[in-house]
Design a protein around this motif. Structure first.
Motif, PDB file in Angstrom:
ATOM      1  N   TRP A  36       0.839  -1.198   0.000  1.00 18.77           N
ATOM      2  CA  TRP A  36       0.000   0.000   0.000  1.00 18.77           C
ATOM      3  C   TRP A  36       0.875   1.250   0.000  1.00 18.77           C
ATOM      4  O   TRP A  36       0.612   2.196  -0.713  1.00 18.77           O
ATOM      5  CB  TRP A  36      -0.923  -0.021   1.212  1.00 18.77           C
TER       6      TRP A  36
ATOM      7  N   TRP B 225       2.363   1.707  -3.531  1.00 15.80           N
ATOM      8  CA  TRP B 225       1.405   2.073  -4.580  1.00 15.80           C
ATOM      9  C   TRP B 225       0.629   3.345  -4.297  1.00 15.80           C
ATOM     10  O   TRP B 225      -0.058   3.849  -5.172  1.00 15.80           O
ATOM     11  CB  TRP B 225       0.440   0.923  -4.828  1.00 15.80           C
ATOM     12  N   LYS B 226       0.721   3.919  -3.108  1.00 17.92           N
ATOM     13  CA  LYS B 226      -0.098   5.088  -2.812  1.00 17.92           C
ATOM     14  C   LYS B 226       0.426   6.357  -3.470  1.00 17.92           C
ATOM     15  O   LYS B 226      -0.271   7.342  -3.556  1.00 17.92           O
ATOM     16  CB  LYS B 226      -0.291   5.278  -1.314  1.00 17.92           C
TER      17      LYS B 226
END
Length: 148
Positions: A143, A146-147
């Motif tokens: 996360w 990819w954020k």
């Protein structure tokens, strides 16, 4: 007065874009705006919000120039352009490589841990608990990758 301000912003943006040699689509992509938004701004159909104006100005190198021109010409209604904090950019291929590497390393380390431990896990519950923890940590790291 608002129409004059729209015309002024439109001219500044369009002139700077042409000077840089960008198409409207290229500018929209660089500023992360919709093509139609750039078209409407350049055609003086709308006065851009301060955030969008800042995005365009940063891509065109006009931060101070736009503010000075608009605030001098229209001192009763200055436009304050907030500064946007730059985030580190990791492109998609790098994200995919990092994600694949993280998954592979996680699987190998978990397998190595389980193969070296003669007493762990004693029950299926402990095994599922370990795997859940590994998946949760992996998900948090993915996360974060990819954020951006």
């Amino acid at each position: 007065m608002d129409n004059v301000k729209k015309d002024t912003v439109a001219k500044l943006i369009k002139d700077a874009r042409l000077k840089k040699g960008y198409s409207q689509q290229q500018l929209a992509d660089l500023a992360k705006l919709n093509l139609r938004s750039v078209q409407r701004i350049e055609n003086a159909e709308v006065l851009p919000r301060a955030f969008n104006l800042n995005l365009l100005a940063q891509q065109l190198g006009l931060d101070a120039e736009i503010l000075q021109a608009l605030n001098k010409r229209f001192p009763e209604a200055p436009i304050a352009v907030p500064q946007v904090e730059a985030k580190p950019v990791i492109n998609k291929p790098r994200k995919l490589i990092l994600s694949f590497a993280l998954g592979s390393i996680t699987i190998l380390l978990t397998a190595a841990f389980l193969s070296q431990s003669s007493r762990f896990p004693e029950t299926n519950f402990e095994l599922f608990l370990l795997l859940s923890l590994v998946i949760a940590i992996n998900a948090v790291v993915l996360w974060r990758i990819w954020k951006f």
